[in-house]
Scaffold this active site. Sequence first.
Site, PDB file in Angstrom:
ATOM      1  N   ASP A 161       0.845  -1.205   0.000  1.00  0.00           N
ATOM      2  CA  ASP A 161       0.000   0.000   0.000  1.00  0.00           C
ATOM      3  C   ASP A 161       0.880   1.255   0.000  1.00  0.00           C
ATOM      4  O   ASP A 161       0.369   2.381  -0.054  1.00  0.00           O
ATOM      5  CB  ASP A 161      -1.012  -0.001   1.150  1.00  0.00           C
ATOM      6  CG  ASP A 161      -0.362   0.013   2.519  1.00  0.00           C
ATOM      7  OD1 ASP A 161       0.882  -0.116   2.596  1.00  0.00           O
ATOM      8  OD2 ASP A 161      -1.090   0.157   3.523  1.00  0.00           O
ATOM      9  N   LYS A 229      -0.793  -9.339   3.066  1.00  0.00           N
ATOM     10  CA  LYS A 229       0.001  -8.829   4.185  1.00  0.00           C
ATOM     11  C   LYS A 229      -0.877  -7.886   4.983  1.00  0.00           C
ATOM     12  O   LYS A 229      -1.632  -7.102   4.404  1.00  0.00           O
ATOM     13  CB  LYS A 229       1.242  -8.083   3.678  1.00  0.00           C
ATOM     14  CG  LYS A 229       2.041  -7.421   4.807  1.00  0.00           C
ATOM     15  CD  LYS A 229       3.413  -7.000   4.359  1.00  0.00           C
ATOM     16  CE  LYS A 229       3.473  -5.648   3.675  1.00  0.00           C
ATOM     17  NZ  LYS A 229       2.953  -4.523   4.473  1.00  0.00           N
ATOM     18  N   GLU A 231      -0.897  -5.288   8.632  1.00  0.00           N
ATOM     19  CA  GLU A 231      -0.077  -4.653   9.676  1.00  0.00           C
ATOM     20  C   GLU A 231      -0.648  -4.913  11.056  1.00  0.00           C
ATOM     21  O   GLU A 231      -1.860  -4.899  11.246  1.00  0.00           O
ATOM     22  CB  GLU A 231      -0.001  -3.143   9.425  1.00  0.00           C
ATOM     23  CG  GLU A 231       0.707  -2.794   8.130  1.00  0.00           C
ATOM     24  CD  GLU A 231       0.855  -1.297   7.934  1.00  0.00           C
ATOM     25  OE1 GLU A 231       0.546  -0.515   8.864  1.00  0.00           O
ATOM     26  OE2 GLU A 231       1.271  -0.890   6.833  1.00  0.00           O
ATOM     27  N   GLU A 298       9.719  -3.787  10.243  1.00  0.00           N
ATOM     28  CA  GLU A 298      10.054  -2.491   9.650  1.00  0.00           C
ATOM     29  C   GLU A 298      10.609  -1.529  10.699  1.00  0.00           C
ATOM     30  O   GLU A 298      10.017  -1.344  11.769  1.00  0.00           O
ATOM     31  CB  GLU A 298       8.817  -1.866   8.976  1.00  0.00           C
ATOM     32  CG  GLU A 298       9.133  -0.492   8.377  1.00  0.00           C
ATOM     33  CD  GLU A 298       8.110   0.021   7.381  1.00  0.00           C
ATOM     34  OE1 GLU A 298       7.180  -0.721   7.022  1.00  0.00           O
ATOM     35  OE2 GLU A 298       8.262   1.188   6.953  1.00  0.00           O
TER      36      GLU A 298
HETATM   37  O1  KIV Z   1       3.580  -1.070   1.540  1.00  0.00           O
HETATM   38  C1  KIV Z   1       4.744  -1.461   1.486  1.00  0.00           C
HETATM   39  O2  KIV Z   1       5.454  -1.260   0.492  1.00  0.00           O
HETATM   40  C2  KIV Z   1       5.287  -2.165   2.624  1.00  0.00           C
HETATM   41  C3  KIV Z   1       6.750  -2.428   2.643  1.00  0.00           C
HETATM   42  C4  KIV Z   1       7.447  -1.210   3.039  1.00  0.00           C
HETATM   43  C5  KIV Z   1       7.098  -3.579   3.508  1.00  0.00           C
HETATM   44  O3  KIV Z   1       4.584  -2.472   3.528  1.00  0.00           O
END
Ligand code: KIV
Length: 395
Positions: A161, A229, A231, A298
């Site tokens: 994102d 993915k 968070e 991160e």
């Molecule tokens: O959105 C993204 O590109 C990410 C990376 C920085 C891991 O979450």
Amino acid sequence: MGSPSALASLPSFPSPRLDLTPAILIEFLWEIGTRANSKKISRKFISNRVFSPFFSHERPFPNTRKWPTCRPTLSRSVFCYNPSVDVVGLHPSMGAAPEVNMSVTSRTGNGKITVPDILQRKFPVGEFENQTQRITCLTAYDYPTARLLDESGVDILLVGDSLGMVVLGYDNTLPVTLDEMLHHVRAVRRGASRALIVADMPFGTFHVSPEETVRHALRLVKDGAEAVKLEGGEKRMEAIARLVESEIPVMAHIGLTPQSVLELGGFRVQGKSVESAERLMRDARAVEAAGAFSVVLESVPRELAARITQELRIPTIGIGAGPDCDGQVLVFHDLVGLSVNGTPKFARQYVNIGEQISRAAREYCDDVRNGRFPSDAESFHAQQWPAEPRKTQIH
Ligand code: KIV
């Protein structure tokens, strides 16, 4: 998967320091009643969205609390787990240890990278037993970039994102919508044939209910993502477990989570104090226990990332987390010098495409304005007409 001796140790009674809600008590009694069959237990608990902190083999972890952490979940049940014990690998639908039989794309034998391949990078088996190879991951948002990166041998393409910031020009990732993500997932899907495609679940798509979370993730998978993915650590355990239960592999993301920008008040390195390092350690163990197949770390101190990498059985993928992680991820625009708002300290710029684009555009404008582009060789010709150039007036 090794079968745990489920009866080996009886569960301890919930801590009097916890609120003894009816849900926790029921869960405790349930646990005692069904302890004999760990598979049955995990099914039961998963389907009731209550997770037991007790059916795990003891593995002391320093500096953590002995008693389970229990928190209310989106589905109004209680989600408990004990951060001081290792639950990974005991439960088919909870742990994501390499030996766990996850319901994901299997090895295809044609070079296609799958989720099991990523897991096995940390603990290689068979002929690859002695070859741990670090995992490479880059973000991609469009067809040509996906194609180039895929052909270059990158293991994972992340439709992040970060799209919102590096491609769409938003100040942060919060405005990114599911429809925007889907649009870019489809483009990347068309460009990639080898790399594993992971898509970010944008802000707001996994915050309301587990059902909605699964529905949103399914849309990403239908459009080409092979994993999602999301968070967050401990507080996302239920979401992760529900997704894994729905056959959707999950890459977790802890440390600096850009979607928490409002709460964090900015983008800062996380885990610098002992307290916050311990919280991050708990987050890491929580997402592993919930079934994530890997975790992005991160902006965390190198030492902490090394410690988490050592503790976990799923691969860690670092960004601003030092060289000791099992893999690395970078935002493509940082890698090639396309980040117009600057490159973070942890990124390495391998080429300055941004500068080359600016130079090319300046030369093009110059050539057009001075009649040097296009040339005759860059023009089409019609044989039946005399080649008499039209007199155009240039202002
Ligand atoms: O959105 C993204 O590109 C990410 C990376 C920085 C891991 O979450």
